[in-house]
Write a protein that holds these residues in place. Structure first.
Motif, short mmCIF file in Angstrom:
data_model
loop_
_atom_site.label_atom_id
_atom_site.label_comp_id
_atom_site.label_asym_id
_atom_site.label_seq_id
_atom_site.Cartn_x
_atom_site.Cartn_y
_atom_site.Cartn_z
N ARG A 21 16.24 78.05 -89.97
CA ARG A 21 15.29 79.17 -90.08
C ARG A 21 16.00 80.51 -90.21
NH1 ARG A 21 12.08 78.94 -85.12
NH2 ARG A 21 13.09 80.86 -84.54
N GLN A 22 17.16 80.66 -89.59
CA GLN A 22 17.91 81.92 -89.65
C GLN A 22 19.38 81.63 -89.41
OE1 GLN A 22 17.18 84.73 -86.46
NE2 GLN A 22 18.79 86.09 -87.16
N VAL A 23 20.25 82.38 -90.07
CA VAL A 23 21.69 82.33 -89.82
C VAL A 23 22.16 83.74 -89.55
CG1 VAL A 23 23.97 81.81 -90.78
CG2 VAL A 23 22.04 80.31 -91.29
N GLN A 24 22.99 83.88 -88.52
CA GLN A 24 23.57 85.17 -88.17
C GLN A 24 25.07 84.96 -87.98
OE1 GLN A 24 23.78 88.53 -88.31
NE2 GLN A 24 21.76 88.65 -87.39
N ALA A 32 23.06 79.32 -86.23
CA ALA A 32 21.87 79.02 -87.01
C ALA A 32 20.74 78.61 -86.08
CB ALA A 32 22.16 77.88 -87.99
N GLN A 62 13.86 82.70 -80.99
CA GLN A 62 13.07 83.39 -82.01
C GLN A 62 13.93 84.19 -82.98
OE1 GLN A 62 9.54 82.88 -82.00
NE2 GLN A 62 10.43 81.32 -80.68
N HIS A 63 15.01 84.78 -82.46
CA HIS A 63 15.85 85.65 -83.29
C HIS A 63 17.25 85.73 -82.68
CE1 HIS A 63 16.63 88.80 -86.21
NE2 HIS A 63 17.23 89.47 -85.26
N GLN A 65 20.91 88.10 -82.92
CA GLN A 65 21.63 89.28 -83.39
C GLN A 65 23.10 89.10 -83.02
OE1 GLN A 65 22.33 91.64 -85.52
NE2 GLN A 65 20.34 92.61 -85.19
N GLN A 104 13.06 93.31 -79.57
CA GLN A 104 14.01 93.45 -80.66
C GLN A 104 15.39 93.73 -80.08
OE1 GLN A 104 13.52 97.01 -83.05
NE2 GLN A 104 14.02 95.87 -84.90
#
Length: 143
Positions: A21-24, A32, A62-63, A65, A104
């Motif tokens: 869903r997301q890679v940082q 991931a 969820q997220h 950073q 956030q």
């Protein structure tokens, strides 16, 4: 692809990298988020490529950073899990009790700033990189 010491080789976790869903990324590692809310990491362990110490906490993510060498994950309940280089934000124990209802997270090279639901801000990491906001804390309200 790329330098294996800098996260360029994901072969050890390749089978786990499904439904991403997301890679940082930090400077030398990647994280991931999978569709089920779990996290897979690879790359230089000291830059966040090894999340084994917090693996059991990385549920319903969820997220994510990243600073240069640490990660911060926001969970569905608004709490935060960190790992990687402690001086660059990978250790949040000094502010962990404040990291509730996080909406956030933003990062500099070596520090994190979290915006909470009440509009306040919590910072951690290298004080010279923004990790110490005590001098302006009273101004960090209703953001």
């Amino acid at each position: 692809w790329g330098d294996p010491q800098r996260g360029g080789d994901s072969s050890k976790v390749q089978e786990q990298l499904r439904n991403v869903r997301q890679v940082q990324g930090t400077d030398f590692a990647f994280a991931a988020i999978l569709a089920d809310g779990s996290v897979v990491t690879w790359g230089n362990p000291s830059s966040g490529g090894d999340s084994s110490q917090v693996h059991d906490q990385l549920r319903n993510v969820q997220h994510i950073q990243a600073t240069n060498s640490a990660f911060a994950a926001i969970l569905a309940d608004g709490s935060v899990v960190t790992w990687g280089d402690q001086l660059s934000g990978g250790k949040s124990s000094a502010v962990q009790d404040q990291l509730q209802s996080v909406q956030q997270i933003q990062a500099t090279e070596s520090a994190f700033a979290a915006i909470l639901a009440d509009g306040s801000v919590v910072t951690w990491g290298d004080p010279h990189g923004g990790g110490d906001s005590s001098g302006v804390q009273n101004q960090l309200r209703n953001l």
